[in-house]
Design a protein around this motif. Structure first.
Motif, short mmCIF file in Angstrom:
data_model
loop_
_atom_site.label_atom_id
_atom_site.label_comp_id
_atom_site.label_asym_id
_atom_site.label_seq_id
_atom_site.Cartn_x
_atom_site.Cartn_y
_atom_site.Cartn_z
N GLY A 109 48.30 135.92 72.63
CA GLY A 109 48.86 136.07 71.27
C GLY A 109 48.03 135.26 70.31
O GLY A 109 48.42 134.18 69.86
N ILE A 110 46.90 135.81 69.93
CA ILE A 110 45.90 135.03 69.19
C ILE A 110 46.42 134.63 67.79
O ILE A 110 46.99 135.45 67.07
N MET A 154 51.30 130.23 70.46
CA MET A 154 52.56 130.90 70.07
C MET A 154 53.80 130.00 70.08
O MET A 154 54.91 130.54 70.04
N ALA A 155 53.62 128.68 70.12
CA ALA A 155 54.82 127.84 70.10
C ALA A 155 55.59 128.13 68.81
O ALA A 155 55.08 127.91 67.71
N TYR A 187 52.43 127.97 77.37
CA TYR A 187 52.23 127.37 76.04
C TYR A 187 51.29 126.17 76.14
O TYR A 187 51.26 125.49 77.17
N SER A 188 50.59 125.92 75.04
CA SER A 188 49.75 124.72 74.98
C SER A 188 50.33 123.76 73.95
O SER A 188 50.70 124.17 72.84
N ARG A 209 51.74 131.19 63.16
CA ARG A 209 50.60 131.01 62.26
C ARG A 209 49.76 129.82 62.68
O ARG A 209 49.46 128.93 61.88
N HIS A 210 49.39 129.86 63.96
CA HIS A 210 48.46 128.83 64.42
C HIS A 210 47.14 128.95 63.67
O HIS A 210 46.49 127.95 63.39
N ALA A 211 46.76 130.19 63.36
CA ALA A 211 45.48 130.38 62.67
C ALA A 211 45.63 131.44 61.59
O ALA A 211 46.48 132.34 61.68
N TYR A 212 44.81 131.32 60.55
CA TYR A 212 44.70 132.37 59.54
C TYR A 212 43.30 132.95 59.66
O TYR A 212 42.31 132.27 59.34
#
Ligand SMILES: Cc1ncc(COP(=O)(O)O)c(C=O)c1O
Length: 377
Positions: free
Chosen positions: A132-133, A161-162, A181-182, A297-300
Motif C-alpha cells: 500500500g504505497i 499504512m498505519a 506494519y512498520s 498519507r505517508h507520502a505525497y
C-alpha cells in the motif's frame, strides 16, 4: 526557505520518556509488559484478531512468508507475485525463503495492477504481496478477489499504512492472511525500529511468537509468571530468529499510537493543500488515492517529466524531496525480470515524493508547490 526535508518525525518526547522510564524503573526492557500492551492496543485500534510486535517490518514480512511457506509446503519452484515499485524489504523477504518472485506491474495508484497480477498467475503461484504505497489502498479489493478466486495467499506490506482505512475498516482485515506494519523512525507511527505482524489465523500468530524468539516455545516474560522448579525449562523444535520487539520501542509506540489518527488527519490536510496548489498545473500529475481509501498519507507522490532536473532545482531551494521507488528490477538481484513491468519502469523515472510531515505549515506547502510548478516540465 529554511531547509525542508522529505520526512521529519514528531515525537511526544516527555510522554515517551515517561513510558520508557517505567520500563527502566521496573528493570524490564525486553519482551514484557509494554510489548504485550502495544499488541493489545494495536488489535483494538485496527480491529485485527492478532498482532505480534516485532523488531521491524522487514522481520515481520520474512516471518509472514516463512510461516505460510512452511504451512502450505511451498517448494523452491513456488512463485510469489510482488511489485517492483517498493522498498527492497518487500522482495528480500520473499527471497530469504528462496521463493521465486514474479513481478507484476503497477496501476495508476502505483500499487499492483489487478489485470497484470491475473496475467502473471500460473500453476506455481502461491501468494501475492501487496504494498500500500504511501498509505494508498490502490486496487487491493480486486487483488483480494483474485487471490480468493485462485486460492492464493495474500500478504499486505502495510509499512506505510498505519492508520489507513478503506470504507472505514482496516484494509485487508477480512481478506489478508498477514498484514505487516512498520514503526520505523520516519513512518506514521514512528519509534526507532519496530513493526507489527498481524496474522488472520491464531495458529500462525503462535508460530510467529516462537519463530521471533529463536524457536523457543515460551518467552522469558511468560516464564517469569510460571511457578515451580521447571519454569526455566523450554522446548526448541525449530530454527527461529531474534525478531521480537522490545519494551523500549513498545513504550514509544504506545505514546505515538494515541496521536496517530490526529497526525494522519493533518497529513491528509497537507495532501489537500498540495492537491489545491497543483489543480490545473500542466506538468504536475499527483498520484491519485483510490476511492473509499482514507489514506494514512505517508507520502505525497507526484509524476513529472523532468524528475531528476526538478529534484536538483528543489535542492537548490533547500527543499529535499524523495523517490518512492526505483524499479526493483533495475537492481542486480532482481534484474532477471527487467522489462517485465513497463508502467513501473516509466513511473520510477518520473516519481517524486514531496515533503510531508507534521512540522510543515500551509505556507510551507504553498511555497514548495510554487517551486515545483515553476520547474516541472
Ligand atoms: C514499503 C516498505 N516495506 C517495508 C519496509 C521495511 O520496514 P522496516 O524498516 O520496519 O523494516 C519499508 C521501510 O522503509 C517500506 O517502505
Amino acid at each position: 526557505m529554511a531547509k525542508v526535508q522529505l520526512f521529519a518525525p514528531t515525537f511526544r518526547i516527555d510522554e515517551c520518556l515517561a513510558e520508557i522510564r517505567e520500563c527502566l524503573e521496573k528493570g524490564w526492557t525486553g519482551i514484557g509488559f509494554k510489548t504485550v500492551e502495544i499488541e493489545e492496543k494495536w488489535k483494538e485500534y485496527t480491529d485485527l484478531p492478532h498482532a505480534h510486535f516485532v523488531n521491524s517490518a522487514t522481520s515481520g514480512l520474512h516471518l509472514a512468508v516463512k510461516i505460510l511457506k512452511d504451512k502450505y509446503h511451498w517448494d523452491s519452484e513456488s512463485e510469489v507475485i510482488s511489485t517492483p515499485l517498493t522498498f527492497v524489504s518487500t522482495n528480500h523477504a520473499i527471497k530469504y525463503e528462496n521463493l521465486k518472485i514474479t513481478f507484476a506491474d503497477v496501476d495508476q495508484y502505483m500499487c499492483l495492477d489487478p489485470a497484470d497480477v491475473e496475467k502473471k498467475i500460473n500453476a506455481n503461484t502461491r501468494a501475492v504481496v501487496f504494498v500500500g504505497i504511501g498509505g494508498n489502498t490502490g486496487s487491493l479489493e480486486q487483488i483480494a478477489a483474485i487471490c480468493a478466486k485462485h486460492q492464493l495467499k495474500l500478504i499486505i506490506d502495510a509499512a506505510h499504512m498505519a492508520g489507513t482505512r478503506c470504507h472505514g475498516v482496516t484494509p485487508g482485515k477480512d481478506w489478508a492472511d498477514a498484514i505487516v506494519y512498520s514503526y520505523q523512525a520516519v513512518k506514521n507511527l514512528p519509534t526507532a525500529d519496530s513493526g507489527m505482524l498481524c496474522f488472520k489465523e491464531e495458529e500462525f500468530d503462535a508460530a510467529a511468537r516462537r519463530l521471533s524468539w529463536l524457536g523457543i516455545n515460551k518467552d522469558t516474560y511468560s516464564r517469569t509468571g510460571s511457578k515451580g522448579a521447571y519454569k526455566w525449562k523450554y522446548e526448541v523444535d525449530e530454527l527461529g530468529y531474534k525478531y521480537h520487539g522490545n519494551s523500549i520501542m513498545a513504550a514509544m509506540a504506545l505514546v505515538q499510537l494515541k496521536y496517530l489518527d490526529a497526525d494522519n488527519a493533518y497529513r491528509r490536510q497537507i495532501a489537500g493543500w498540495y492537491d489545491q496548489a497543483f489543480a490545473g498545473a500542466l506538468h504536475v500529475r499527483p498520484v491519485p488515492v483510490a476511492a473509499g481509501c482514507e489514506s494514512s498519507r505517508h507520502a505525497y507522490m507526484i509524476r513529472v517529466g523532468n524528475r531528476d532536473e526538478l529534484l536538483l532545482a528543489l535542492n537548490e531551494c533547500e527543499i529535499y524531496p524523495g523517490v518512492h521507488y526505483r524499479d526493483n528490477t533495475e537492481y542486480k538481484m532482481y534484474d532477471y525480470a527487467s522489462g517485465s513491468c513497463p508502467n513501473a519502469r516509466a513511473a520510477s523515472l518520473e516519481l517524486l515524493s514531496l515533503p510531508l510531515h507534521l512540522r510543515l505549515t500551509r505556507k510551507d506547502i504553498e511555497d514548495i508547490a510554487k517551486q515545483v510548478i515553476a520547474y516541472a516540465k
